[in-house]
Design a protein around this motif. Structure first.
Motif, PDB file in Angstrom:
ATOM      1  N   LEU A 327       6.958  84.074  75.005  1.00  0.00           N
ATOM      2  CA  LEU A 327       6.869  85.226  74.108  1.00  0.00           C
ATOM      3  C   LEU A 327       6.923  86.559  74.848  1.00  0.00           C
ATOM      4  N   ALA A 328       6.660  86.531  76.171  1.00  0.00           N
ATOM      5  CA  ALA A 328       6.576  87.777  76.937  1.00  0.00           C
ATOM      6  C   ALA A 328       7.810  88.664  76.758  1.00  0.00           C
ATOM      7  N   PRO A 329       9.033  88.114  76.901  1.00  0.00           N
ATOM      8  CA  PRO A 329      10.197  88.999  76.719  1.00  0.00           C
ATOM      9  C   PRO A 329      10.570  89.225  75.254  1.00  0.00           C
ATOM     10  N   VAL A 330      10.037  88.380  74.342  1.00  0.00           N
ATOM     11  CA  VAL A 330      10.425  88.452  72.938  1.00  0.00           C
ATOM     12  C   VAL A 330       9.541  89.408  72.148  1.00  0.00           C
ATOM     13  N   SER A 331       8.238  89.412  72.463  1.00  0.00           N
ATOM     14  CA  SER A 331       7.298  90.179  71.648  1.00  0.00           C
ATOM     15  C   SER A 331       7.590  91.679  71.713  1.00  0.00           C
ATOM     16  N   GLY A 332       8.008  92.165  72.890  1.00  0.00           N
ATOM     17  CA  GLY A 332       8.353  93.569  73.007  1.00  0.00           C
ATOM     18  C   GLY A 332       9.549  93.938  72.152  1.00  0.00           C
ATOM     19  N   ARG A 333      10.507  93.012  72.042  1.00  0.00           N
ATOM     20  CA  ARG A 333      11.676  93.261  71.202  1.00  0.00           C
ATOM     21  C   ARG A 333      11.275  93.333  69.721  1.00  0.00           C
ATOM     22  N   LEU A 334      10.325  92.462  69.330  1.00  0.00           N
ATOM     23  CA  LEU A 334       9.821  92.510  67.957  1.00  0.00           C
ATOM     24  C   LEU A 334       9.141  93.846  67.680  1.00  0.00           C
ATOM     25  N   TYR A 335       8.413  94.329  68.675  1.00  0.00           N
ATOM     26  CA  TYR A 335       7.742  95.631  68.541  1.00  0.00           C
ATOM     27  C   TYR A 335       8.777  96.732  68.321  1.00  0.00           C
ATOM     28  N   ASP A 336       9.852  96.700  69.095  1.00  0.00           N
ATOM     29  CA  ASP A 336      10.896  97.725  68.962  1.00  0.00           C
ATOM     30  C   ASP A 336      11.582  97.664  67.603  1.00  0.00           C
ATOM     31  N   GLN A 337      11.787  96.430  67.112  1.00  0.00           N
ATOM     32  CA  GLN A 337      12.544  96.263  65.875  1.00  0.00           C
ATOM     33  C   GLN A 337      11.697  96.442  64.622  1.00  0.00           C
ATOM     34  N   LEU A 338      10.456  95.974  64.654  1.00  0.00           N
ATOM     35  CA  LEU A 338       9.608  95.953  63.469  1.00  0.00           C
ATOM     36  C   LEU A 338       8.544  97.038  63.461  1.00  0.00           C
ATOM     37  N   GLY A 339       8.325  97.692  64.599  1.00  0.00           N
ATOM     38  CA  GLY A 339       7.221  98.623  64.708  1.00  0.00           C
ATOM     39  C   GLY A 339       5.964  97.906  65.162  1.00  0.00           C
ATOM     40  N   ALA A 340       4.883  98.636  65.262  1.00  0.00           N
ATOM     41  CA  ALA A 340       3.660  98.080  65.835  1.00  0.00           C
ATOM     42  C   ALA A 340       2.888  97.196  64.868  1.00  0.00           C
ATOM     43  N   ARG A 341       2.850  97.559  63.584  1.00  0.00           N
ATOM     44  CA  ARG A 341       1.916  96.938  62.651  1.00  0.00           C
ATOM     45  C   ARG A 341       2.094  95.418  62.543  1.00  0.00           C
ATOM     46  N   LYS A 342       3.294  94.951  62.263  1.00  0.00           N
ATOM     47  CA  LYS A 342       3.482  93.522  61.998  1.00  0.00           C
ATOM     48  C   LYS A 342       3.173  92.647  63.213  1.00  0.00           C
ATOM     49  N   PRO A 343       3.727  92.931  64.405  1.00  0.00           N
ATOM     50  CA  PRO A 343       3.386  92.072  65.551  1.00  0.00           C
ATOM     51  C   PRO A 343       1.902  92.090  65.894  1.00  0.00           C
ATOM     52  N   LEU A 344       1.259  93.269  65.842  1.00  0.00           N
ATOM     53  CA  LEU A 344      -0.140  93.365  66.238  1.00  0.00           C
ATOM     54  C   LEU A 344      -1.051  92.647  65.246  1.00  0.00           C
TER      55      LEU A 344
END
Length: 479
Positions: A327-344
């Motif tokens: 998840l290390a390289p993927v989670s940052g991409r999710l943050y960029d695409q979805l914003g902070a709220r959903k991943p956190l």
């Protein structure tokens, strides 16, 4: 700052072989530091028997290591500006190598602990150096890729440590864990001596040694309180608590005085004037507390209660750590695409869910069940940890982001040490007056009750951090 004659002020960023070898050298040093940190948890039952020490004592092999690491990391900015990068790398590598050799030959617990403290100092120098090499020397269009690779080094090490440590103990004995690190450290030293280049100014500058002393004293008092709160009389407990408050107060005043005088404080405490940063940092520290706490509890519970061998106990953490690494390289991409709220929020939800599962699993589940639950936890950790740090730093003005990073790195190590200490203290309290397996089971249950409460607090802190406005800055002096 005065430039020395051997400093190169016109360093050209280029992705050549020496850059890759430099990052590899520092990465190997950082990797071995994290590997041995996680591998040690599997050795605790064996070391308790060999050195005739209890749970609250043996956990200092991890807690002491993290204490030194948390104390050294705030000095990384000063060290980088005071000494050449190659000299720093050699010092960190030799400190770690000396501690490793001492641990492998240790005939008593004191020498084993001393070696771990030296390893903590070496990692405290080497870990920030790896990221500094990327930030200062990599071409600007490749920094993201190389930072992701550096983060992957740190993410893979926890997956390797427990299972590798358990296998080595079963086949060769615990001392071989340290012997196995020596070739990699020597290889790292050799390529670092060849490849590391200087890219920034260095020379004499003032150092806040008084502030560092106060910070180290406060950290030590905190960990002693966490480790021995249930076994000390009221007088020493009050004395430690008073000394902790006094050291922190003096440290805060010292750093504030340096800030107002235009000097360089050890840590810039003005970052805590940003509410969104405060909430995010609290969430980040609770994730680290939970991670180190459960990483201590599961291998020991598996061996002392379930009767698993060290290798099987270490493998409980392996699938989950691989999930976290993936998840290390993927989670940052999710943050960029979805914003902070959903991943956190998704990450916090998975963390809470995992600790709810643990409440029902203790006393009923076996190795497979605990392995599956730990994978749920690392799913939440993988979505949370890196993205929380990003959110925290983005809430600060750009000029304060390096200060925020230093604060986060320091407090993360301290939170991990506190997590290990508190969980070990609860297990030790459960073991008093009972047979070892039954006492360990009782103490582990208490610890997981606490971790569930803290997981809920972590989720609440993230909800709050996401709701406050990061534009509400206040830069007045700390009182």
């Amino acid at each position: 700052m005065k430039l020395l004659e051997n400093e190169n002020p016109v360093f050209v960023r280029r992705a050549d072989a020496r850059l890759f070898l430099s990052i590899l050298a520092a990465g190997l040093l950082s990797f071995t530091g994290v590997v041995i940190e996680t591998a040690m948890n599997v050795t605790f039952p064996t070391l308790m028997e060999e050195f005739s020490v209890g749970t609250s004592t043996v956990q200092w092999l991890t807690t002491g290591y993290l204490l030194v690491l948390a104390t050294v990391i705030p000095t990384s900015s000063y060290l980088k500006q005071r000494f050449p990068l190659k000299r720093l790398f050699v010092a960190g590598n030799l400190l770690f190598l000396t501690g490793t050799i001492l641990d492998g030959m240790a005939g008593n617990f004191f020498l084993l602990l001393l070696g771990r403290l030296l390893q903590g100092a070496g990692t405290g120098i080497g870990l920030p150096l790896m990221f500094n090499l990327v930030l200062e020397q990599a071409p600007l269009d490749k920094i993201g890729t190389m930072m992701g690779a550096a983060m992957l080094v740190c993410a893979l090490a926890p997956a390797v440590g427990p299972s590798l440590g358990g296998w080595i103990i079963g086949q060769f004995g615990w001392r071989m864990i340290f012997a196995a690190l020596v070739p990699g450290l020597l290889f790292s030293l050799g390529i670092g001596l060849y490849a590391i280049r200087q890219s920034s100014a260095w020379g004499p500058r003032p150092f806040d040694s008084f502030g560092l002393g106060c910070l180290g004293l406060a950290f030590t008092c905190l960990l002693l309180l966490c480790s021995y709160a249930s076994g000390l009389p009221a007088g020493p407990l009050l004395g430690l608590g008073g000394l902790l408050v006094l050291a922190l107060t003096i440290f805060a005043r010292q750093e504030n005085r340096l800030q107002k005088a235009g000097s360089t404080p050890l840590l810039n405490l003005q970052v805590f004037r940003v509410p969104a940063f405060d909430g995010a940092v609290l969430g980040l520290l609770l994730v680290q507390f939970l991670c180190l706490g459960v990483g201590f509890l599961l291998p020991n519970y598996a061996q002392l209660v379930l009767g698993a061998n060290p290798f099987a106990a270490g493998c409980i953490l392996l699938p989950g750590c691989l999930v976290g690494a993936a998840l290390a390289p993927v989670s940052g991409r999710l943050y960029d695409q979805l914003g902070a709220r959903k991943p956190l929020l998704l990450g916090s939800s998975a963390i809470v869910l995992s600790f709810l599962f643990y409440q029902f699993a203790l006393g009923k589940a076996g190795i497979t069940g605990f392995t599956a639950i730990y994978a749920v936890f690392t799913l939440g950790q993988g979505l949370s940890a890196g993205n929380i740090l990003t959110y925290a730093l983005e809430s600060l003005p750009e000029e304060m982001q390096p200060d925020g990073n230093a604060v986060c790195n320091t407090l993360q190590q301290l939170a991990g040490a506190v997590g290990t200490s508190v969980c070990a203290a609860l297990v030790a309290a459960g073991q008093r007056g009972q047979e070892l397996a039954a006492g360990t089971s009782q103490g582990t249950a208490w610890a997981f009750h606490l971790l569930l409460v803290l997981a809920l607090c972590q989720g609440a802190s993230m909800v709050w951090a996401l709701r406050v406005h990061s534009s509400s800055f206040h830069f007045g002096p700390l009182q």
